[in-house]
Design a protein around this motif. Structure first.
Motif, PDB file in Angstrom:
ATOM      1  N   THR A  16      -2.819   7.496  -3.920  1.00 30.99           N
ATOM      2  CA  THR A  16      -2.415   8.887  -3.661  1.00 30.99           C
ATOM      3  C   THR A  16      -3.595   9.834  -3.500  1.00 30.99           C
ATOM      4  OG1 THR A  16      -2.230   9.375  -6.026  1.00 30.99           O
ATOM      5  CG2 THR A  16      -0.244   8.558  -4.912  1.00 30.99           C
ATOM      6  N   ASP A  41       2.150  15.718  -5.870  1.00 30.56           N
ATOM      7  CA  ASP A  41       3.536  15.280  -5.706  1.00 30.56           C
ATOM      8  C   ASP A  41       3.623  13.777  -5.497  1.00 30.56           C
ATOM      9  OD1 ASP A  41       4.523  17.890  -5.990  1.00 30.56           O
ATOM     10  OD2 ASP A  41       4.242  18.300  -3.849  1.00 30.56           O
ATOM     11  N   ARG A  44       2.980  12.005  -8.871  1.00 27.31           N
ATOM     12  CA  ARG A  44       4.159  12.084  -9.738  1.00 27.31           C
ATOM     13  C   ARG A  44       5.222  11.076  -9.307  1.00 27.31           C
ATOM     14  NH1 ARG A  44       5.640  17.089  -8.738  1.00 27.31           N
ATOM     15  NH2 ARG A  44       4.177  17.916 -10.244  1.00 27.31           N
ATOM     16  N   GLU A  45       5.484  11.002  -7.994  1.00 32.89           N
ATOM     17  CA  GLU A  45       6.501  10.073  -7.484  1.00 32.89           C
ATOM     18  C   GLU A  45       6.081   8.614  -7.694  1.00 32.89           C
ATOM     19  OE1 GLU A  45       8.520   8.915  -3.218  1.00 32.89           O
ATOM     20  OE2 GLU A  45       7.768  10.949  -3.499  1.00 32.89           O
ATOM     21  N   TYR A  46       4.814   8.312  -7.424  1.00 35.83           N
ATOM     22  CA  TYR A  46       4.304   6.949  -7.594  1.00 35.83           C
ATOM     23  C   TYR A  46       4.438   6.508  -9.051  1.00 35.83           C
ATOM     24  CZ  TYR A  46       0.937   3.061  -7.431  1.00 35.83           C
ATOM     25  OH  TYR A  46       0.331   1.830  -7.523  1.00 35.83           O
ATOM     26  N   ARG A  48       6.292   7.795 -11.463  1.00 34.94           N
ATOM     27  CA  ARG A  48       7.694   7.753 -11.890  1.00 34.94           C
ATOM     28  C   ARG A  48       8.309   6.414 -11.474  1.00 34.94           C
ATOM     29  NH1 ARG A  48       9.954  11.995  -9.260  1.00 34.94           N
ATOM     30  NH2 ARG A  48       9.459  13.396 -10.967  1.00 34.94           N
ATOM     31  N   ASN A  49       8.046   5.992 -10.240  1.00 34.70           N
ATOM     32  CA  ASN A  49       8.577   4.711  -9.767  1.00 34.70           C
ATOM     33  C   ASN A  49       8.022   3.545 -10.575  1.00 34.70           C
ATOM     34  OD1 ASN A  49      10.198   5.835  -7.803  1.00 34.70           O
ATOM     35  ND2 ASN A  49       8.631   5.733  -6.230  1.00 34.70           N
TER      36      ASN A  49
END
Length: 116
Positions: A16, A41, A44-46, A48-49
């Motif tokens: 990222t 962003d 955070r998404e990476y 969280r997954n």
């Protein structure tokens, strides 16, 4: 934290990152430092997954309000926590972290409450 989940934070940074630099590149190795600018962003998404799809890892978000403590022969042993919502978790090991700040104060309109 950096080594948690097998070094996942470094992998996430690689995936990222927007910009990577070496500070003090013209100086010796002892004073050089790596820096990375990350897409907040995407990071955070990476992560969280990763956390939601890691086997044997349960994610629960709440504030710990009390430690569950047991008196041993000559010491106290922490064996769990109670959350602000009243959930109780027991564990062989409990790791305490301070979060991002200590003795914080949150302001929402005229209301204030401690956090951190």
């Amino acid at each position: 934290e950096v080594d948690a989940l097998g070094g996942e934070m470094g992998l996430c940074t690689d995936a990222t990152g927007i910009q990577f630099r070496i500070l003090n590149a013209s100086k010796g190795a002892a004073v050089q430092g790596s820096r990375a600018q990350i897409d907040m962003d995407a990071y955070r998404e990476y992560m969280r997954n990763v956390t939601l799809n890691t086997p044997n890892l349960d994610v629960y978000q709440d504030e710990v309000s009390a430690l569950k403590v047991e008196a041993m022969e000559d010491s106290l042993e922490v064996f769990g926590v109670t959350t602000k919502l009243g959930e109780e978790f027991e564990a062989h090991k409990v790791i305490l972290t301070t979060g991002t700040f200590m003795k914080g104060l949150i302001h929402i309109g005229e209301n204030q409450y401690p956090a951190g």
